[in-house]
Structures are given as structure tokens and as C-alpha cells.
Design a protein around this motif. Structure first.
Motif, short mmCIF file in Angstrom:
data_model
loop_
_atom_site.label_atom_id
_atom_site.label_comp_id
_atom_site.label_asym_id
_atom_site.label_seq_id
_atom_site.Cartn_x
_atom_site.Cartn_y
_atom_site.Cartn_z
N ARG A 135 0.84 -1.21 0.00
CA ARG A 135 0.00 0.00 0.00
C ARG A 135 0.87 1.25 0.00
N ASN A 136 1.90 1.26 0.85
CA ASN A 136 2.79 2.42 0.90
C ASN A 136 3.48 2.63 -0.44
N ARG A 137 3.92 1.55 -1.08
CA ARG A 137 4.58 1.64 -2.38
C ARG A 137 3.61 2.18 -3.44
N LEU A 138 2.37 1.71 -3.41
CA LEU A 138 1.37 2.17 -4.37
C LEU A 138 1.06 3.65 -4.18
N ARG A 198 4.13 14.32 -11.66
CA ARG A 198 4.61 14.34 -13.04
C ARG A 198 3.53 14.93 -13.95
N ALA A 222 3.02 5.96 -2.88
CA ALA A 222 4.18 6.74 -3.32
C ALA A 222 4.22 6.83 -4.84
N GLU A 223 3.92 5.72 -5.51
CA GLU A 223 3.90 5.72 -6.98
C GLU A 223 2.82 6.65 -7.51
N GLN A 224 1.66 6.65 -6.89
CA GLN A 224 0.57 7.53 -7.33
C GLN A 224 0.92 9.00 -7.10
N LYS A 225 1.59 9.30 -5.99
CA LYS A 225 2.01 10.68 -5.74
C LYS A 225 3.02 11.14 -6.79
N ARG A 226 3.97 10.27 -7.13
CA ARG A 226 4.96 10.62 -8.17
C ARG A 226 4.27 10.85 -9.51
N ARG A 227 3.31 9.98 -9.84
CA ARG A 227 2.60 10.11 -11.11
C ARG A 227 1.80 11.41 -11.15
#
Length: 59
Positions: free
Chosen positions: A41-44, A54, A46-51
Motif C-alpha cells: 500500500r505504501n509503495r502504491l 509528473r 508513493a507511486e501515485q504521488k509521483r505520477r
């Protein structure tokens, strides 16, 4: 089953190794079932925040 001493309790009538390994493995599986989804969940997130950052930068 009653035990006369704590060392007899740990030995479990000669089966202590199997008993305590089973308990340890059970606890490890339960811990993994709690920890792995949390890490995913934490990885997901973080990925959504980066996306999102961007995409906001492109516009």
C-alpha cells in the motif's frame, strides 16, 4: 498434560522442536500477512504521488 518444570514444558515430551517451530512459523505467517499488504500500500501511494506530480508538471 502437566509438566514438572519449565524445561519439561519447553521439551514437550521430546516433541518441543516441532511444536515450537510450528508456533514460530505460524507467527511468521501471520506477521507477513500484516506487513506485506502495508508495504504494498505504501509503495502504491508513493507511486501515485509521483505520477500525480509528473502529470501536474506537464500541464
Amino acid at each position: 498434560m502437566s509438566f514438572n518444570s519449565f524445561s519439561e514444558f519447553l521439551a514437550m515430551g521430546g516433541h518441543g522442536l516441532y511444536v515450537w517451530l510450528s508456533y514460530g512459523l505460524g507467527v511468521a505467517v501471520l506477521a507477513a500477512n500484516l506487513i506485506v499488504p502495508k508495504l504494498g500500500r505504501n509503495r502504491l501511494l508513493a507511486e501515485q504521488k509521483r505520477r500525480l506530480r509528473r502529470e501536474e508538471g506537464v500541464r
